[in-house]
Design a protein around this motif. Structure first.
Motif, mmCIF file in Angstrom:
data_model
loop_
_atom_site.group_PDB
_atom_site.id
_atom_site.type_symbol
_atom_site.label_atom_id
_atom_site.label_comp_id
_atom_site.label_asym_id
_atom_site.label_seq_id
_atom_site.Cartn_x
_atom_site.Cartn_y
_atom_site.Cartn_z
ATOM 1 N N THR A 117 20.766 12.317 9.083
ATOM 2 C CA THR A 117 20.256 13.203 10.122
ATOM 3 C C THR A 117 21.097 12.991 11.369
ATOM 4 O O THR A 117 21.057 11.926 11.986
ATOM 5 N N PHE A 118 21.905 13.999 11.717
ATOM 6 C CA PHE A 118 22.716 13.913 12.928
ATOM 7 C C PHE A 118 21.865 14.293 14.127
ATOM 8 O O PHE A 118 21.107 15.259 14.086
ATOM 9 N N VAL A 119 21.997 13.526 15.195
ATOM 10 C CA VAL A 119 21.173 13.764 16.379
ATOM 11 C C VAL A 119 21.984 14.205 17.591
ATOM 12 O O VAL A 119 21.426 14.717 18.556
ATOM 13 N N SER A 120 23.313 13.998 17.558
ATOM 14 C CA SER A 120 24.133 14.461 18.670
ATOM 15 C C SER A 120 25.582 14.582 18.230
ATOM 16 O O SER A 120 25.975 14.089 17.179
ATOM 17 N N GLY A 121 26.349 15.268 19.059
ATOM 18 C CA GLY A 121 27.762 15.429 18.787
ATOM 19 C C GLY A 121 28.531 15.602 20.074
ATOM 20 O O GLY A 121 27.989 16.056 21.086
ATOM 21 N N ASP A 122 29.806 15.240 20.032
ATOM 22 C CA ASP A 122 30.680 15.408 21.189
ATOM 23 C C ASP A 122 32.097 15.601 20.670
ATOM 24 O O ASP A 122 32.641 14.707 20.010
ATOM 25 N N GLY A 123 32.655 16.790 20.919
ATOM 26 C CA GLY A 123 33.970 17.091 20.370
ATOM 27 C C GLY A 123 33.898 17.128 18.857
ATOM 28 O O GLY A 123 33.126 17.869 18.283
ATOM 29 N N CYS A 124 34.709 16.296 18.195
ATOM 30 C CA CYS A 124 34.699 16.263 16.730
ATOM 31 C C CYS A 124 33.901 15.073 16.200
ATOM 32 O O CYS A 124 33.952 14.766 15.012
ATOM 33 N N ALA A 125 33.143 14.411 17.064
ATOM 34 C CA ALA A 125 32.353 13.248 16.654
ATOM 35 C C ALA A 125 30.880 13.611 16.533
ATOM 36 O O ALA A 125 30.344 14.360 17.351
ATOM 37 N N LEU A 126 30.242 13.078 15.499
ATOM 38 C CA LEU A 126 28.798 13.232 15.295
ATOM 39 C C LEU A 126 28.162 11.855 15.306
ATOM 40 O O LEU A 126 28.777 10.880 14.889
ATOM 41 N N THR A 127 26.904 11.778 15.740
ATOM 42 C CA THR A 127 26.157 10.522 15.733
ATOM 43 C C THR A 127 24.869 10.737 14.970
ATOM 44 O O THR A 127 24.169 11.728 15.186
ATOM 45 N N ASP A 128 24.564 9.800 14.058
ATOM 46 C CA ASP A 128 23.330 9.925 13.284
ATOM 47 C C ASP A 128 22.186 9.198 13.990
ATOM 48 O O ASP A 128 22.358 8.621 15.061
ATOM 49 N N LYS A 137 25.227 5.489 14.211
ATOM 50 C CA LYS A 137 26.527 5.452 13.540
ATOM 51 C C LYS A 137 27.294 6.737 13.842
ATOM 52 O O LYS A 137 26.730 7.825 13.828
ATOM 53 N N ASP A 138 28.607 6.591 14.115
ATOM 54 C CA ASP A 138 29.452 7.737 14.433
ATOM 55 C C ASP A 138 30.252 8.195 13.230
ATOM 56 O O ASP A 138 30.650 7.389 12.387
ATOM 57 N N TYR A 139 30.487 9.502 13.165
ATOM 58 C CA TYR A 139 31.252 10.124 12.095
ATOM 59 C C TYR A 139 32.223 11.121 12.713
ATOM 60 O O TYR A 139 31.948 11.684 13.770
ATOM 61 N N LEU A 140 33.333 11.379 12.034
ATOM 62 C CA LEU A 140 34.219 12.471 12.423
ATOM 63 C C LEU A 140 33.779 13.720 11.676
ATOM 64 O O LEU A 140 33.572 13.677 10.463
ATOM 65 N N ASP A 141 33.639 14.827 12.381
ATOM 66 C CA ASP A 141 33.216 16.082 11.767
ATOM 67 C C ASP A 141 34.460 16.852 11.323
ATOM 68 O O ASP A 141 35.068 17.575 12.095
ATOM 69 N N PHE A 142 34.823 16.685 10.059
ATOM 70 C CA PHE A 142 36.013 17.345 9.529
ATOM 71 C C PHE A 142 35.756 18.775 9.085
ATOM 72 O O PHE A 142 36.692 19.468 8.712
ATOM 73 N N VAL A 143 34.513 19.245 9.080
ATOM 74 C CA VAL A 143 34.217 20.596 8.608
ATOM 75 C C VAL A 143 33.620 21.487 9.689
ATOM 76 O O VAL A 143 33.088 22.544 9.394
ATOM 77 N N SER A 144 33.750 21.117 10.938
ATOM 78 C CA SER A 144 33.126 21.911 12.002
ATOM 79 C C SER A 144 33.677 23.327 12.073
ATOM 80 O O SER A 144 32.979 24.237 12.470
ATOM 81 N N GLY A 145 34.925 23.531 11.701
ATOM 82 C CA GLY A 145 35.511 24.860 11.762
ATOM 83 C C GLY A 145 34.978 25.819 10.724
ATOM 84 O O GLY A 145 35.189 27.013 10.816
ATOM 85 N N ILE A 146 34.274 25.317 9.701
ATOM 86 C CA ILE A 146 33.726 26.190 8.661
ATOM 87 C C ILE A 146 32.691 27.146 9.250
ATOM 88 O O ILE A 146 32.579 28.285 8.847
ATOM 89 N N ALA A 147 31.953 26.693 10.238
ATOM 90 C CA ALA A 147 30.879 27.529 10.776
ATOM 91 C C ALA A 147 31.167 27.891 12.231
ATOM 92 O O ALA A 147 32.066 28.660 12.517
ATOM 93 N N THR A 148 30.442 27.305 13.132
ATOM 94 C CA THR A 148 30.497 27.757 14.518
ATOM 95 C C THR A 148 30.960 26.712 15.511
ATOM 96 O O THR A 148 30.905 26.945 16.709
ATOM 97 N N CYS A 149 31.425 25.570 15.044
ATOM 98 C CA CYS A 149 31.747 24.480 15.971
ATOM 99 C C CYS A 149 33.239 24.250 16.132
ATOM 100 O O CYS A 149 33.684 23.138 16.416
ATOM 101 N N ALA A 150 34.079 25.277 15.968
ATOM 102 C CA ALA A 150 35.523 25.114 16.079
ATOM 103 C C ALA A 150 35.941 24.644 17.473
ATOM 104 O O ALA A 150 37.003 24.061 17.637
ATOM 105 N N LEU A 151 35.120 24.879 18.465
ATOM 106 C CA LEU A 151 35.421 24.427 19.822
ATOM 107 C C LEU A 151 34.870 23.038 20.105
ATOM 108 O O LEU A 151 34.980 22.536 21.210
ATOM 109 N N GLY A 152 34.273 22.427 19.111
ATOM 110 C CA GLY A 152 33.730 21.082 19.275
ATOM 111 C C GLY A 152 32.260 21.103 19.654
ATOM 112 O O GLY A 152 31.753 22.058 20.241
ATOM 113 N N HIS A 153 31.603 20.023 19.327
ATOM 114 C CA HIS A 153 30.191 19.875 19.687
ATOM 115 C C HIS A 153 30.087 19.545 21.169
ATOM 116 O O HIS A 153 30.930 18.863 21.733
#
Length: 85
Positions: free
Chosen positions: A32-43, A47-63
């Motif tokens: 369950t992701f609770v926040s994001g900043d740029g290409c980073a997501l936080t659960d 824990k932080d993750y890189l969002d490698f699929v953000s461009g598939i939908a609506t987050c091409a400009l970053g979270h």
């Protein structure tokens, strides 16, 4: 019932809503992701993750893009949606 922002729900509520309301058209990781900043997501555990699929939908400009958030907020204050019917 009233609308509750997702940020005010605990993770078990989110998980239950997902199971009850979303059609299972593809597999889902138990995250369950609770926040994001740029290409980073936080659960929910921090824990932080890189969002490698953000461009598939609506987050091409970053979270959490400040310019996009300001533009959408301004537009929502004027007009949300007008049907073309």
């Amino acid at each position: 019932s009233s609308l509750v922002p997702p940020s005010q729900l605990d993770s078990s509520s989110i998980s239950t809503l997902f199971e009850n309301r979303v059609q299972k058209t593809y597999g889902r990781y138990p995250i369950t992701f609770v926040s994001g900043d740029g290409c980073a997501l936080t659960d929910e555990t921090g824990k932080d993750y890189l969002d490698f699929v953000s461009g598939i939908a609506t987050c091409a400009l970053g979270h959490n893009n400040a310019e996009l958030t300001a533009a959408v907020t301004e537009q929502m204050g004027r007009l949300h949606h007008v049907s073309n019917l």
